[in-house]
Design a protein around this motif. Structure first.
Motif, PDB file in Angstrom:
ATOM      1  N   UNK A 227     -17.427 -14.171  43.786  1.00 30.77           N
ATOM      2  CA  UNK A 227     -16.165 -13.132  43.997  1.00 30.77           C
ATOM      3  C   UNK A 227     -15.960 -13.108  45.664  1.00 30.77           C
ATOM      4  N   UNK A 228     -17.043 -13.018  46.203  1.00 32.01           N
ATOM      5  CA  UNK A 228     -16.722 -13.339  47.627  1.00 32.01           C
ATOM      6  C   UNK A 228     -16.416 -14.846  48.292  1.00 32.01           C
ATOM      7  N   UNK A 229     -16.590 -15.754  47.615  1.00 40.06           N
ATOM      8  CA  UNK A 229     -16.384 -17.185  47.934  1.00 40.06           C
ATOM      9  C   UNK A 229     -14.856 -17.347  47.347  1.00 40.06           C
ATOM     10  N   UNK A 230     -14.466 -16.932  46.245  1.00 35.20           N
ATOM     11  CA  UNK A 230     -13.328 -16.818  45.944  1.00 35.20           C
ATOM     12  C   UNK A 230     -12.462 -16.052  47.082  1.00 35.20           C
ATOM     13  N   UNK A 231     -12.868 -15.046  47.286  1.00 37.85           N
ATOM     14  CA  UNK A 231     -12.106 -14.339  48.334  1.00 37.85           C
ATOM     15  C   UNK A 231     -11.489 -15.299  49.516  1.00 37.85           C
ATOM     16  N   UNK A 268     -23.712 -14.746  55.186  1.00 38.83           N
ATOM     17  CA  UNK A 268     -24.100 -16.091  55.610  1.00 38.83           C
ATOM     18  C   UNK A 268     -24.466 -17.068  54.296  1.00 38.83           C
ATOM     19  N   UNK A 269     -24.900 -16.199  53.288  1.00 38.00           N
ATOM     20  CA  UNK A 269     -24.892 -17.191  51.939  1.00 38.00           C
ATOM     21  C   UNK A 269     -23.259 -17.481  51.394  1.00 38.00           C
ATOM     22  N   UNK A 270     -22.399 -16.472  51.590  1.00 37.58           N
ATOM     23  CA  UNK A 270     -21.124 -16.772  51.402  1.00 37.58           C
ATOM     24  C   UNK A 270     -20.595 -17.901  52.172  1.00 37.58           C
ATOM     25  N   UNK A 271     -20.901 -17.982  53.552  1.00 40.06           N
ATOM     26  CA  UNK A 271     -20.327 -18.944  54.628  1.00 40.06           C
ATOM     27  C   UNK A 271     -20.758 -20.509  54.083  1.00 40.06           C
ATOM     28  N   UNK A 272     -22.136 -20.481  53.501  1.00 40.92           N
ATOM     29  CA  UNK A 272     -22.643 -21.695  53.325  1.00 40.92           C
ATOM     30  C   UNK A 272     -21.899 -22.195  52.047  1.00 40.92           C
ATOM     31  N   UNK A 273     -21.858 -21.259  51.020  1.00 47.38           N
ATOM     32  CA  UNK A 273     -21.299 -21.697  49.608  1.00 47.38           C
ATOM     33  C   UNK A 273     -19.707 -21.985  49.822  1.00 47.38           C
ATOM     34  N   UNK A 278     -15.306 -25.842  49.732  1.00 46.98           N
ATOM     35  CA  UNK A 278     -14.142 -26.304  50.304  1.00 46.98           C
ATOM     36  C   UNK A 278     -13.954 -27.046  51.316  1.00 46.98           C
ATOM     37  N   UNK A 279     -13.142 -28.193  51.320  1.00 48.03           N
ATOM     38  CA  UNK A 279     -13.092 -29.221  52.284  1.00 48.03           C
ATOM     39  C   UNK A 279     -12.627 -28.742  53.619  1.00 48.03           C
ATOM     40  N   UNK A 297     -28.767 -26.709  45.892  1.00 46.44           N
ATOM     41  CA  UNK A 297     -29.239 -27.874  44.866  1.00 46.44           C
ATOM     42  C   UNK A 297     -28.402 -29.004  45.436  1.00 46.44           C
ATOM     43  N   UNK A 298     -27.086 -28.925  45.806  1.00 44.20           N
ATOM     44  CA  UNK A 298     -26.221 -29.943  46.201  1.00 44.20           C
ATOM     45  C   UNK A 298     -26.300 -30.281  47.795  1.00 44.20           C
ATOM     46  N   UNK A 299     -27.006 -29.449  48.586  1.00 39.35           N
ATOM     47  CA  UNK A 299     -26.696 -29.482  49.992  1.00 39.35           C
ATOM     48  C   UNK A 299     -25.225 -29.371  50.494  1.00 39.35           C
ATOM     49  N   UNK A 300     -25.061 -29.614  51.916  1.00 40.35           N
ATOM     50  CA  UNK A 300     -24.014 -29.329  52.552  1.00 40.35           C
ATOM     51  C   UNK A 300     -23.559 -30.516  53.398  1.00 40.35           C
TER      52      UNK A 300
END
Length: 419
Positions: A227-231, A268-273, A278-279, A297-300
């Motif tokens: 939800x936070x990532x979508x926001x 901070x977790x939201x920032x990473x995700x 999102x490119x 799992x995917x990395x950044x």
């Protein structure tokens, strides 16, 4: 045959019993006196005005707010299943100097009232500073500074029970260096929010990430992270509309080719995700946050900095070692533009205004127990310097030496990385 003689049981003399009773009473009285003295000190702190650390950049800082509704997303935690998601947006920006600008309240009066109603008596009147007595450095009613045609944009997310405003020191400092800083809260998930019409919305009991109780696999974590990532995506979309529209404040002033995000704890977790998904995000900074989501799992693929408090006491804990291993795994797979920094003697609150606004007497007791120890203003100064240096390198093209030199300027910092 007579049984062997036994000695009669000894009885405490009346004098000893009286002495013991007096000693216990004395200890209890001393304990009550110490608690009363501590509460008095905390109450005086609560009623004492405080000014946050001054921004270190050359720009004045403006602040404005927006309330945006996402018509394409329903709020799963609202009472009505048809309710649309909303975000309460705080924007700090480099401001033109103006005689008509008005100093911004640290926390607007409706928010102060709403927050006070939801904090218990101890938190409201003793542990936390009265927000009406907190003075920041932002102004309202000022235009964006004309000194530069555009400015990079940096998103900010608080974590857990914190509000965006708790990171005013970092937001103001970054804005004073020529960044537009955008934080946001959300009804039903932030501790409390006040909508534009004055409606107060408290956090839903099921929307608290702290309910996971340390269980990193708890489903509430994944739900809230999504939800936070979508926001965050929605906020960027809205900012782009604001930038492309007729807004007198921000039209054409935001450079989305230079977009980054930082957050604290779950923020901070939201920032990473978000920066994984999102490119549009060009740089991510995680302040003391446990990574969650597919980024683990995917990395950044974007430049990233992990900025941590001192967790040396927790490394004997298997869970602490697991978290550090996950951070290390993401770090090891990052391309060029990876940084890992620790602020020695700091704690989880050292990144937010709460290190100054929570009772200093209480923090003093924690220091006696060996927890933390870094002066609050010093911790904020170091945090602000790290945040600015990172985004200045990866959004403005500054030399990486501004990151490697942090340890020389601040002996409490341990930093490693490569550009």
């Amino acid at each position: 045959m007579e049984p062997p003689a036994t000695s009669p049981p000894r009885r405490s003399s009346p004098r000893k019993l009286v002495w013991l009773a007096k000693a216990v009473t004395g200890l209890v009285a001393v304990g009550f006196a110490l608690v009363a003295a501590l509460l008095l000190v905390m109450w005086v702190e609560h009623r004492t005005a405080i000014t946050l650390p001054a921004p270190t950049g050359p720009f004045s800082v403006g602040r404005t707010t927006y309330t945006w509704t996402n018509e394409s997303a329903t709020d799963e935690f609202a009472a009505s299943p048809a309710s649309k998601r909303q975000v309460l947006v705080w924007i700090w920006y480099p401001a033109a100097r103006s005689q008509r600008a008005i100093p911004a309240d640290y926390l607007p009066a409706p928010w102060r009232e709403a927050l006070g109603q939801r904090l218990g008596v101890f938190l409201r009147s003793f542990l936390k500073r009265d927000p009406a007595l907190v003075h920041a450095h932002s102004v309202t009613g000022a235009m964006v500074s004309p000194e530069r045609p555009t400015y990079p944009v940096v998103l900010l997310r608080a974590g857990g029970s914190a509000l965006t405003i708790d990171f005013t020191t970092l937001a103001e400092d970054l804005a004073s260096h020529g960044f537009i800083v955008v934080g946001f809260d959300a009804p039903h998930r932030s501790f409390v929010t006040v909508l534009a019409d004055g409606t107060v919305v408290a956090r839903s009991p099921g929307a608290n990430v702290e309910n996971a109780g340390g269980n990193l696999a708890d489903p509430v974590i994944g739900k809230l992270l999504a939800m936070w990532t979508s926001d965050t995506r929605f906020v960027v979309d809205q900012l782009q509309r604001l930038n492309d529209g007729p807004s007198a404040e921000f039209a054409g002033r935001m450079d989305f080719a230079r977009l980054g995000m930082f957050g604290h704890s779950f923020g901070g977790a939201t920032a990473l995700e978000f920066c994984h998904q999102d490119a549009r995000c060009k740089a991510a900074l995680d302040m003391d946050g446990i990574p969650f989501g597919s980024v683990v799992s995917d990395g950044l693929a974007t430049p990233c900095m992990f900025l941590l408090s001192d967790h040396s006491r927790e490394m004997a804990d298997p869970e602490g070692r697991q978290v550090l291993a996950e951070i290390q795994s993401i770090y090891d797979r990052l391309p060029d533009g990876r940084w890992f920094a620790v602020i020695l003697r700091s704690n989880h609150f050292s990144f937010s205004d709460q290190i100054l606004l929570n009772s200093q007497a209480a923090f003093g007791l924690l220091r006696l127990l060996g927890i933390g120890g870094l002066d609050g203003r010093r911790g904020l100064a170091i945090s602000a310097a790290c945040v600015h240096a990172f985004f200045n390198v990866y959004l403005n093209g500054a030399p990486a030496a501004s990151l490697t030199s942090l340890a020389g300027k601040y002996p409490e910092v341990r930093v490693q990385g490569r550009q």
